[in-house]
Motif scaffolding. Structure first.
Motif, PDB file in Angstrom:
ATOM      1  N   MET A  42       0.838  -1.211   0.000  1.00  0.00           N
ATOM      2  CA  MET A  42       0.000   0.000   0.000  1.00  0.00           C
ATOM      3  C   MET A  42       0.871   1.258   0.000  1.00  0.00           C
ATOM      4  SD  MET A  42      -2.490   1.045   3.201  1.00  0.00           S
ATOM      5  CE  MET A  42      -1.248   1.644   4.372  1.00  0.00           C
ATOM      6  N   TRP A  43       1.930   1.274   0.794  1.00  0.00           N
ATOM      7  CA  TRP A  43       2.806   2.457   0.835  1.00  0.00           C
ATOM      8  C   TRP A  43       3.618   2.595  -0.443  1.00  0.00           C
ATOM      9  CZ3 TRP A  43       1.466   6.308   3.521  1.00  0.00           C
ATOM     10  CH2 TRP A  43       0.838   6.149   4.777  1.00  0.00           C
ATOM     11  N   MET A  44       3.922   1.464  -1.093  1.00  0.00           N
ATOM     12  CA  MET A  44       4.601   1.551  -2.402  1.00  0.00           C
ATOM     13  C   MET A  44       3.717   2.309  -3.387  1.00  0.00           C
ATOM     14  SD  MET A  44       6.220  -2.278  -3.062  1.00  0.00           S
ATOM     15  CE  MET A  44       7.091  -1.713  -4.547  1.00  0.00           C
ATOM     16  N   PHE A  45       2.457   1.884  -3.484  1.00  0.00           N
ATOM     17  CA  PHE A  45       1.544   2.560  -4.415  1.00  0.00           C
ATOM     18  C   PHE A  45       1.274   3.994  -3.967  1.00  0.00           C
ATOM     19  CE2 PHE A  45       0.524  -1.780  -5.881  1.00  0.00           C
ATOM     20  CZ  PHE A  45       0.430  -1.581  -7.248  1.00  0.00           C
ATOM     21  N   ALA A  46       1.146   4.213  -2.663  1.00  0.00           N
ATOM     22  CA  ALA A  46       0.864   5.569  -2.172  1.00  0.00           C
ATOM     23  C   ALA A  46       2.005   6.519  -2.535  1.00  0.00           C
ATOM     24  CB  ALA A  46       0.639   5.552  -0.660  1.00  0.00           C
ATOM     25  N   SER A  47       3.238   6.044  -2.429  1.00  0.00           N
ATOM     26  CA  SER A  47       4.366   6.925  -2.741  1.00  0.00           C
ATOM     27  C   SER A  47       4.333   7.325  -4.209  1.00  0.00           C
ATOM     28  CB  SER A  47       5.687   6.250  -2.381  1.00  0.00           C
ATOM     29  OG  SER A  47       5.907   5.118  -3.193  1.00  0.00           O
ATOM     30  N   GLY A 103       6.227   0.204  11.007  1.00  0.00           N
ATOM     31  CA  GLY A 103       7.041  -0.635  11.882  1.00  0.00           C
ATOM     32  C   GLY A 103       8.454  -0.796  11.365  1.00  0.00           C
ATOM     33  N   THR A 104       8.679  -1.797  10.511  1.00  0.00           N
ATOM     34  CA  THR A 104      10.032  -2.024  10.004  1.00  0.00           C
ATOM     35  C   THR A 104      10.179  -1.462   8.597  1.00  0.00           C
ATOM     36  OG1 THR A 104       9.297  -4.187   9.253  1.00  0.00           O
ATOM     37  CG2 THR A 104      10.441  -4.117  11.369  1.00  0.00           C
ATOM     38  N   PHE A 105      11.407  -1.137   8.231  1.00  0.00           N
ATOM     39  CA  PHE A 105      11.723  -0.624   6.894  1.00  0.00           C
ATOM     40  C   PHE A 105      11.227  -1.596   5.830  1.00  0.00           C
ATOM     41  CE2 PHE A 105      14.523  -0.390   3.195  1.00  0.00           C
ATOM     42  CZ  PHE A 105      14.466   0.962   2.898  1.00  0.00           C
ATOM     43  N   SER A 106      10.591  -1.063   4.790  1.00  0.00           N
ATOM     44  CA  SER A 106      10.066  -1.905   3.716  1.00  0.00           C
ATOM     45  C   SER A 106      10.268  -1.210   2.378  1.00  0.00           C
ATOM     46  CB  SER A 106       8.577  -2.187   3.923  1.00  0.00           C
ATOM     47  OG  SER A 106       7.817  -1.049   3.502  1.00  0.00           O
ATOM     48  N   ALA A 107       9.876  -1.911   1.309  1.00  0.00           N
ATOM     49  CA  ALA A 107       9.903  -1.321  -0.031  1.00  0.00           C
ATOM     50  C   ALA A 107       9.017  -0.082  -0.100  1.00  0.00           C
ATOM     51  CB  ALA A 107       9.453  -2.358  -1.066  1.00  0.00           C
ATOM     52  N   GLY A 108       8.018   0.005   0.780  1.00  0.00           N
ATOM     53  CA  GLY A 108       7.176   1.200   0.845  1.00  0.00           C
ATOM     54  C   GLY A 108       7.982   2.415   1.296  1.00  0.00           C
ATOM     55  N   ASP A 109       8.833   2.213   2.306  1.00  0.00           N
ATOM     56  CA  ASP A 109       9.700   3.309   2.755  1.00  0.00           C
ATOM     57  C   ASP A 109      10.742   3.643   1.701  1.00  0.00           C
ATOM     58  OD1 ASP A 109       8.773   3.696   5.609  1.00  0.00           O
ATOM     59  OD2 ASP A 109       9.316   1.585   5.711  1.00  0.00           O
ATOM     60  N   LEU A 110      11.277   2.620   1.069  1.00  0.00           N
ATOM     61  CA  LEU A 110      12.307   2.849   0.033  1.00  0.00           C
ATOM     62  C   LEU A 110      11.764   3.789  -1.044  1.00  0.00           C
ATOM     63  CD1 LEU A 110      14.602   0.139  -1.534  1.00  0.00           C
ATOM     64  CD2 LEU A 110      13.475   1.818  -2.974  1.00  0.00           C
ATOM     65  N   LEU A 111      10.548   3.517  -1.498  1.00  0.00           N
ATOM     66  CA  LEU A 111       9.983   4.370  -2.548  1.00  0.00           C
ATOM     67  C   LEU A 111       9.561   5.730  -1.996  1.00  0.00           C
ATOM     68  CD1 LEU A 111       7.946   1.833  -4.729  1.00  0.00           C
ATOM     69  CD2 LEU A 111      10.122   2.939  -5.265  1.00  0.00           C
ATOM     70  N   LEU A 122     -10.102   9.224   8.494  1.00  0.00           N
ATOM     71  CA  LEU A 122      -8.659   9.478   8.322  1.00  0.00           C
ATOM     72  C   LEU A 122      -7.813   8.362   8.949  1.00  0.00           C
ATOM     73  CD1 LEU A 122      -8.514  13.344   8.935  1.00  0.00           C
ATOM     74  CD2 LEU A 122      -8.220  12.135   6.751  1.00  0.00           C
ATOM     75  N   ALA A 123      -8.376   7.677   9.951  1.00  0.00           N
ATOM     76  CA  ALA A 123      -7.646   6.551  10.534  1.00  0.00           C
ATOM     77  C   ALA A 123      -7.509   5.428   9.505  1.00  0.00           C
ATOM     78  CB  ALA A 123      -8.368   6.046  11.783  1.00  0.00           C
ATOM     79  N   LEU A 124      -8.490   5.333   8.611  1.00  0.00           N
ATOM     80  CA  LEU A 124      -8.450   4.318   7.546  1.00  0.00           C
ATOM     81  C   LEU A 124      -7.648   4.820   6.353  1.00  0.00           C
ATOM     82  CD1 LEU A 124     -12.104   2.980   7.137  1.00  0.00           C
ATOM     83  CD2 LEU A 124     -10.054   1.614   7.580  1.00  0.00           C
ATOM     84  N   HIS A 125      -7.816   6.108   6.054  1.00  0.00           N
ATOM     85  CA  HIS A 125      -7.199   6.682   4.850  1.00  0.00           C
ATOM     86  C   HIS A 125      -6.631   8.054   5.207  1.00  0.00           C
ATOM     87  CE1 HIS A 125      -6.295   7.915   0.878  1.00  0.00           C
ATOM     88  NE2 HIS A 125      -7.037   7.012   0.262  1.00  0.00           N
ATOM     89  N   PRO A 126      -5.317   8.116   5.453  1.00  0.00           N
ATOM     90  CA  PRO A 126      -4.737   9.366   5.966  1.00  0.00           C
ATOM     91  C   PRO A 126      -4.922  10.554   5.026  1.00  0.00           C
ATOM     92  CG  PRO A 126      -3.007   7.786   5.363  1.00  0.00           C
ATOM     93  CD  PRO A 126      -4.311   7.050   5.322  1.00  0.00           C
ATOM     94  N   PHE A 127      -5.144  10.296   3.718  1.00  0.00           N
ATOM     95  CA  PHE A 127      -5.300  11.404   2.779  1.00  0.00           C
ATOM     96  C   PHE A 127      -6.774  11.775   2.574  1.00  0.00           C
ATOM     97  CE2 PHE A 127      -1.346   9.142   1.920  1.00  0.00           C
ATOM     98  CZ  PHE A 127      -0.445  10.174   2.146  1.00  0.00           C
ATOM     99  N   GLU A 174      -5.454   3.079  -0.996  1.00  0.00           N
ATOM    100  CA  GLU A 174      -4.682   3.185  -2.239  1.00  0.00           C
ATOM    101  C   GLU A 174      -5.180   2.133  -3.242  1.00  0.00           C
ATOM    102  OE1 GLU A 174      -2.191   5.533  -4.356  1.00  0.00           O
ATOM    103  OE2 GLU A 174      -2.394   5.769  -2.198  1.00  0.00           O
ATOM    104  N   THR A 175      -5.873   2.639  -4.246  1.00  0.00           N
ATOM    105  CA  THR A 175      -6.565   1.775  -5.202  1.00  0.00           C
ATOM    106  C   THR A 175      -5.661   0.709  -5.818  1.00  0.00           C
ATOM    107  OG1 THR A 175      -7.952   3.661  -5.723  1.00  0.00           O
ATOM    108  CG2 THR A 175      -8.070   1.794  -7.212  1.00  0.00           C
ATOM    109  N   GLY A 176      -4.466   1.113  -6.254  1.00  0.00           N
ATOM    110  CA  GLY A 176      -3.559   0.148  -6.876  1.00  0.00           C
ATOM    111  C   GLY A 176      -3.245  -1.006  -5.939  1.00  0.00           C
ATOM    112  N   ALA A 177      -3.019  -0.680  -4.675  1.00  0.00           N
ATOM    113  CA  ALA A 177      -2.688  -1.711  -3.696  1.00  0.00           C
ATOM    114  C   ALA A 177      -3.889  -2.615  -3.425  1.00  0.00           C
ATOM    115  CB  ALA A 177      -2.211  -1.061  -2.399  1.00  0.00           C
ATOM    116  N   ILE A 178      -5.081  -2.033  -3.411  1.00  0.00           N
ATOM    117  CA  ILE A 178      -6.294  -2.828  -3.179  1.00  0.00           C
ATOM    118  C   ILE A 178      -6.526  -3.782  -4.351  1.00  0.00           C
ATOM    119  CG2 ILE A 178      -8.801  -2.726  -2.888  1.00  0.00           C
ATOM    120  CD1 ILE A 178      -8.392   0.051  -1.519  1.00  0.00           C
ATOM    121  N   VAL A 179      -6.407  -3.257  -5.566  1.00  0.00           N
ATOM    122  CA  VAL A 179      -6.588  -4.120  -6.750  1.00  0.00           C
ATOM    123  C   VAL A 179      -5.541  -5.228  -6.743  1.00  0.00           C
ATOM    124  CG1 VAL A 179      -6.437  -4.180  -9.277  1.00  0.00           C
ATOM    125  CG2 VAL A 179      -7.725  -2.352  -8.146  1.00  0.00           C
TER     126      VAL A 179
END
Lengths: 214, 214
Positions: A99-104, A158-166, B51-56, B71-76
């Motif tokens: 999710m954080w990968m896509f969000a970034s 929590g821990t460093f992930s590909a989401g943080d990397l991006l 916002l607790a579910l979706h910070p943006f 994040e739609t991409g992550a959900i899909v």
């Protein structure tokens, strides 16, 4: 199997690490995979041989055996999925890292890319100065919630992930603008990313290409 | 386990299917998973509970048991990874499908989002009319290579995948602009996506919320 990535023969940023091959190098360094780099000139990027690998004529690309892919997010994910270290083993935590990968890339990076458009591509337009603050405010409207969500923890989940990397890679593009410094916890988060030995090795590898005399 | 997604109580597009919950509905329909929808008002989207579910402060979100992601991409991707039908079983083909997911969201969608900025957010600026063609040209510079790569095949990499689902969804945003019609094979590609029964069901579900009297 040998991994080969492509990178700029001469990066437009002159070695600041903002070209997207740095993201892929960083991922490969985090998981301890060696790789080869094929440098591509700006002219060669628009030629059929490279376009067959990357239809949009950009770098990086990733080749390994029969597989050839482009798109940085997909390459980082491919590396993360095949080696431990970039995605947590717990199923829900893994979904959140993705999710954080896509969000970034889809929530944070688009307004940041628009800053490049506004401050470079459209710089000579008469209205460039009027538009710039609008673009900066749209970036702030994304950084604010991100800063709140990060709070005072080290990494997004929590821990460093590909989401943080991006995310760190995307935020790095903002440093020169000063916008990052308006959110001290995000500025510190980016510094934590840069301090990782894997990032340092990735940065040095791209720097050595662009500044070979240094 | 019940899947619950969030969607606009009243979508800004009035039910044209451009809100991002349609993408998630489409993915769930393709794999045959039933789901529940929780509607959120524009005001509620900015309140702490959402916002607790979706910070943006956006939709959609996805909840299933202990997991909550945005994040739609992550959900899909999450749906595609857990059910057959949206990612091919062959390992390399799977990596290419994921590549197209990221390409749709990080290479194709950003200039398209900028069209919304130029034509709606900045419409009252004195320079809006001068900037619009620049934005449209940047979109064309992405649609051209995409059109060449697609050629005369039905889907981006052989069989329909989550990459096509997202690419069609992103391109749909362009229909009203007329830009899509400049690339007939892309326009036909979008029509093929819309013709899928799963898309039809997804569209109708969001339409029924926004136009209950229809």
């Amino acid at each position: 199997m040998t991994i080969t990535i492509t990178a700029f023969e001469q990066s437009p940023d002159g070695g600041k690490g903002l070209a997207r091959d740095t993201r892929v190098r960083w991922a490969l360094e985090e998981v301890g995979r060696s790789y080869e780099t094929r440098l591509v000139s700006l002219a060669a990027m628009k030629q059929p041989a490279h376009l067959a690998l990357h239809p949009f004529g950009q770098i990086p690309t990733y080749e390994e055996g029969d597989l050839a892919i482009f798109e940085t997010g997909a390459i980082v994910f491919h590396i993360a999925e095949r080696h431990p270290g970039l995605l947590p083993p717990d199923e829900n935590a893994r979904a959140r890292a993705i999710m954080w990968m896509f969000a970034s890339l889809n929530t944070i990076e688009p307004p940041i890319l628009d800053l490049t458009t506004a401050s470079l591509v459209e710089r000579d337009r008469s209205w460039a100065r009027e538009r710039l603050p609008l673009v900066e405010d749209r970036i702030r409207s994304r950084l604010g919630p991100l800063s709140s969500r990060l709070g005072d923890v080290d990494w997004l989940d929590g821990t460093f992930s590909a989401g943080d990397l991006l995310m760190v890679s995307v935020l790095l593009r903002l440093r020169a603008s000063g916008l990052l410094d308006e959110f001290p916890n995000l500025a510190a988060y980016v510094c934590r990313g840069e301090a990782r030995p894997a990032y340092q090795r990735a940065f040095e590898a791209q720097y050595a290409i662009n500044c070979p005399a240094a």
